[in-house]
Design an enzyme around this catalytic site. Structure first.
Site, mmCIF file in Angstrom:
data_model
loop_
_atom_site.group_PDB
_atom_site.id
_atom_site.type_symbol
_atom_site.label_atom_id
_atom_site.label_comp_id
_atom_site.label_asym_id
_atom_site.label_seq_id
_atom_site.Cartn_x
_atom_site.Cartn_y
_atom_site.Cartn_z
ATOM 1 N N LEU A 12 0.639 -1.184 -0.221
ATOM 2 C CA LEU A 12 -0.027 -0.170 0.557
ATOM 3 C C LEU A 12 0.876 1.315 -0.371
ATOM 4 O O LEU A 12 1.191 1.302 0.576
ATOM 5 C CB LEU A 12 -0.764 -0.035 1.454
ATOM 6 C CG LEU A 12 -1.747 -1.344 1.850
ATOM 7 C CD1 LEU A 12 -2.384 -1.112 2.945
ATOM 8 C CD2 LEU A 12 -2.382 -1.830 0.409
ATOM 9 N N VAL A 17 9.126 5.720 0.297
ATOM 10 C CA VAL A 17 9.460 4.505 0.684
ATOM 11 C C VAL A 17 9.610 3.053 -1.045
ATOM 12 O O VAL A 17 9.818 2.549 -1.133
ATOM 13 C CB VAL A 17 9.381 3.940 1.636
ATOM 14 C CG1 VAL A 17 9.642 2.505 2.738
ATOM 15 C CG2 VAL A 17 10.124 4.989 2.908
ATOM 16 N N LYS A 207 7.930 8.741 17.524
ATOM 17 C CA LYS A 207 8.858 7.798 17.777
ATOM 18 C C LYS A 207 9.743 7.838 19.504
ATOM 19 O O LYS A 207 10.208 6.226 19.296
ATOM 20 C CB LYS A 207 11.147 8.354 16.665
ATOM 21 C CG LYS A 207 9.932 8.475 14.852
ATOM 22 C CD LYS A 207 11.512 9.299 14.535
ATOM 23 C CE LYS A 207 10.729 9.328 12.660
ATOM 24 N NZ LYS A 207 11.860 9.746 12.429
HETATM 25 P P1 NDP Z 1 5.208 9.567 0.432
HETATM 26 O O1 NDP Z 1 3.952 10.677 0.551
HETATM 27 O O2 NDP Z 1 6.113 9.400 -0.903
HETATM 28 O O3 NDP Z 1 3.934 7.876 -0.599
HETATM 29 C C1 NDP Z 1 2.514 7.606 -0.304
HETATM 30 C C2 NDP Z 1 2.110 6.856 -0.939
HETATM 31 O O4 NDP Z 1 1.234 5.727 -0.881
HETATM 32 C C3 NDP Z 1 1.674 7.397 -2.132
HETATM 33 O O5 NDP Z 1 2.312 6.732 -3.487
HETATM 34 C C4 NDP Z 1 1.078 7.478 -2.386
HETATM 35 O O6 NDP Z 1 -0.067 7.046 -3.465
HETATM 36 C C5 NDP Z 1 -0.130 6.369 -2.105
HETATM 37 N N1 NDP Z 1 -1.126 6.776 -1.084
HETATM 38 C C6 NDP Z 1 -1.295 7.741 0.020
HETATM 39 N N2 NDP Z 1 -2.378 8.093 0.606
HETATM 40 C C7 NDP Z 1 -3.464 6.544 -0.273
HETATM 41 C C8 NDP Z 1 -4.468 5.731 -0.211
HETATM 42 N N3 NDP Z 1 -6.147 7.115 0.631
HETATM 43 N N4 NDP Z 1 -4.924 5.185 -0.873
HETATM 44 C C9 NDP Z 1 -3.810 4.891 -1.829
HETATM 45 N N5 NDP Z 1 -2.657 5.047 -1.777
HETATM 46 C C10 NDP Z 1 -2.287 6.057 -1.060
HETATM 47 O O7 NDP Z 1 5.420 9.155 1.984
HETATM 48 P P2 NDP Z 1 6.614 8.127 2.037
HETATM 49 O O8 NDP Z 1 6.864 7.034 1.286
HETATM 50 O O9 NDP Z 1 7.909 9.380 2.395
HETATM 51 O O10 NDP Z 1 6.253 7.622 3.566
HETATM 52 C C11 NDP Z 1 5.362 5.924 3.769
HETATM 53 C C12 NDP Z 1 5.717 5.854 5.418
HETATM 54 O O11 NDP Z 1 6.901 5.661 5.617
HETATM 55 C C13 NDP Z 1 5.461 6.808 6.064
HETATM 56 O O12 NDP Z 1 4.526 6.737 7.104
HETATM 57 C C14 NDP Z 1 6.623 7.704 6.910
HETATM 58 O O13 NDP Z 1 6.370 7.867 7.605
HETATM 59 C C15 NDP Z 1 7.414 6.247 6.863
HETATM 60 N N6 NDP Z 1 8.368 6.840 7.100
HETATM 61 C C16 NDP Z 1 9.562 7.725 5.853
HETATM 62 C C17 NDP Z 1 10.410 7.368 5.712
HETATM 63 C C18 NDP Z 1 10.798 8.499 3.978
HETATM 64 O O14 NDP Z 1 12.230 8.521 4.335
HETATM 65 N N7 NDP Z 1 10.076 8.845 3.543
HETATM 66 C C19 NDP Z 1 11.429 7.570 6.684
HETATM 67 C C20 NDP Z 1 10.851 6.160 7.857
HETATM 68 C C21 NDP Z 1 9.692 5.557 7.627
HETATM 69 P P3 NDP Z 1 0.023 8.404 -5.053
HETATM 70 O O15 NDP Z 1 1.667 8.145 -5.186
HETATM 71 O O16 NDP Z 1 -0.443 7.515 -5.753
HETATM 72 O O17 NDP Z 1 -0.106 9.524 -4.934
HETATM 73 N N1 HSE Z 2 11.403 13.646 8.916
HETATM 74 C C1 HSE Z 2 11.973 12.658 9.450
HETATM 75 C C2 HSE Z 2 13.556 13.217 9.286
HETATM 76 C C3 HSE Z 2 11.908 11.537 8.696
HETATM 77 O O1 HSE Z 2 13.972 14.432 9.204
HETATM 78 O O2 HSE Z 2 14.080 12.534 9.976
HETATM 79 C C4 HSE Z 2 11.954 10.713 9.125
HETATM 80 O O3 HSE Z 2 11.100 9.785 9.139
#
Ligand code: NDP
Ligand code: HSE
Length: 439
Positions: A12, A17, A207
């Site tokens: 999902l 990520v 966290k």
């Molecule tokens: P993004 O915002 O880059 O990606 C979110 C994804 O989820 C997108 O592909 C989006 O679709 C999809 N999405 C959102 N809402 C819906 C929905 N209602 N139905 C279906 N698909 C949906 O997030 P990240 O990858 O940065 O982060 C993902 C998770 O990982 C978060 O919980 C974050 O806190 C955690 N995390 C992130 C880190 C990071 O470095 N980015 C580090 C550690 C944890 P679409 O592409 O079509 O918009």
């Molecule tokens: N916004 C967060 C940070 C991303 O700066 O560390 C990872 O949770």
């Protein structure tokens, strides 16, 4: 040779990520399958917009906007959408349908963790969340498994890369907080639309709630985590810290402590603190994260690395995927979250730590004694005092700067001392109050 049936994996989210998880899973599927003991078949990737540009090549036929149907047919669901809803509902659906769930969603776990863990226990499934704290750094499994035979005394964590980057630039390049924040935003560390999750300490608090719950076998709700961000930190404080042998870091602190009344409990708090330059956390630069653990038997341990980033965080998610697959192969119920200790959570006023207070005072005989009296009247013991003449001071109204380091004192006593200093005739201004940690 893999004999177990293929496990159906639903993803999902295909953002920073999720896209990397899909790409690595498709590329290294055979190798991961050998490690897991079962084939791992990516059966679909739920997104909001089928036509949005992706940072990795994901076959178009895997993309869907129908997350619910995808969840129903899966053995393992990986939630990387972020946010509270619909992520919470989807995870509850996945667990109810018997799937194991992997998530990196710290906001969701810190807010609804008990509900999700309870359902996982009821249905015998497992909820994995290595990516939720400090991205790529293995910290959840070490706390949950490797240190399960030890007692954690304290965790000091740099768990937010954005704020560490900003404070590091202030320290090493002399930049103001505003300039450093603009660079952090440009580099994609801080949220463009609203950096407050980072700089006001909300992300670190989430966290901290997760780490403290795990470390102390106690449910620590998000609203029990005391939080201060870095927005009030000035370049003058950073410079003064350097001259005094410290560096300012935004710390996530989880501590098992006994308060002044002898109550043993857990403290979970986030604030910018002075860290001695000799402490290993002082050497954590840029947007890197580190978690320093003090354990009764193991002693001091430090875990260091990338706290964010698509591919880095995907490493933690795929580690969870291999663990989840192995559990399917072996069988048996998932391991429930341990909350057996159920220790009381101490409010910030009960916390005992050390402080450094900077005062602008009238430079005349008796001032030092008057200031020292205020500390002693409130039960706060002074450890060090340094005085310097205030540059540019009016010769007719000489001023001095006093930097006072304290022995351990309670927050309540310290707050009363600061209030008394603020109304004292000899104190022109209380210019800085910072806690000292890690010594
Ligand atoms: P993004 O915002 O880059 O990606 C979110 C994804 O989820 C997108 O592909 C989006 O679709 C999809 N999405 C959102 N809402 C819906 C929905 N209602 N139905 C279906 N698909 C949906 O997030 P990240 O990858 O940065 O982060 C993902 C998770 O990982 C978060 O919980 C974050 O806190 C955690 N995390 C992130 C880190 C990071 O470095 N980015 C580090 C550690 C944890 P679409 O592409 O079509 O918009
Ligand atoms: N916004 C967060 C940070 C991303 O700066 O560390 C990872 O949770």
């Amino acid at each position: 040779m893999i004999e177990y049936r293929n496990l159906r994996v639903a993803l999902l989210g295909a953002g920073s990520v999720g896209a990397q998880v899909a790409s690595l899973l498709l590329e290294h599927g055979d190798e991961l399958a050998n490690r897991a003991g079962a084939g791992l078949e990516l059966v679909g990737v739920a997104v909001r917009d089928l036509d949005a540009p992706r940072t990795a090549n994901i076959p178009r036929e895997l993309l869907t906007t129908d997350a619910e149907s995808l969840i129903l047919g899966a053995d393992i669901v990986i939630e990387l959408m972020g946010g509270l809803e619909p992520a919470r509902t989807y995870i509850l659906q996945a667990l109810t349908s018997g799937a194991d769930v992997i998530t990196g969603n710290k906001a969701l776990l810190a807010t609804h963790g008990p509900e999700l863990f309870e359902l996982a226990e009821q249905v015998g499934a497992q909820l994995y969340y290595e990516a939720a704290v400090a991205g790529a750094i293995p910290i959840i499994r070490p706390l949950r498994d490797s240190l399960a035979g030890d007692r954690i005394k304290r965790i000091l964590g740099i768990v937010n890369g954005t704020t560490n980057f900003i404070l590091d630039r202030m320290d090493t390049a002399g930049e103001s907080l505003e300039v450093a924040l603009a660079t952090a935003t440009e580099l994609g560390y801080a949220e463009k639309s609203d950096p407050s999750a980072d700089i006001e300490g909300f992300d670190a608090a989430q966290k901290t709630a997760i780490l403290a719950s795990l470390a102390f076998h106690t449910t620590v709700p998000l609203d029990a985590v005391y939080r201060e961000g870095i927005t009030a930190i000035t370049i003058e404080q950073v410079d003064a810290a350097r001259k005094a042998g410290y560096v300012i870091k935004l710390l996530a602190i989880c501590e098992r402590m006994t308060d002044a009344d002898g109550v043993e409990g857990v403290s979970a708090r986030v604030y910018p603190a002075l860290v001695p330059r000799s402490h290993p956390l002082a050497a954590v630069h840029g947007a890197k994260n580190a978690v320093f653990i003090e354990a009764e038997a193991a002693g001091d341990l430090m875990f260091y690395g990338a706290g964010a980033g698509g591919i880095e965080t995907a490493s933690a998610v795929l580690g969870d995927l291999v663990s989840a697959a192995r559990r399917h192969v072996i069988g048996g119920p998932g391991v429930a979250e341990s909350t057996h200790a159920n220790l009381p959570i101490l409010p910030i006023s009960r916390v005992i730590t050390r402080y450094q207070i900077t005062l602008s005072v009238v430079d005349q005989p008796g001032v030092l004694a008057a200031v020292a009296t205020l500390f002693s009247e409130h039960g706060v013991s002074v450890e060090t005092v340094t005085q310097s003449v205030q540059a540019g001071a009016d010769p007719a109204r000489p001023s001095a700067t006093l930097v006072i380091g304290t022995h351990e004192a309670s927050e309540a006593d310290l707050a009363a001392t600061v209030a008394a200093l603020e109304t004292s005739q000899v104190v022109r201004a209380v210019t800085s109050v910072l806690r000292v940690e890690g010594s």
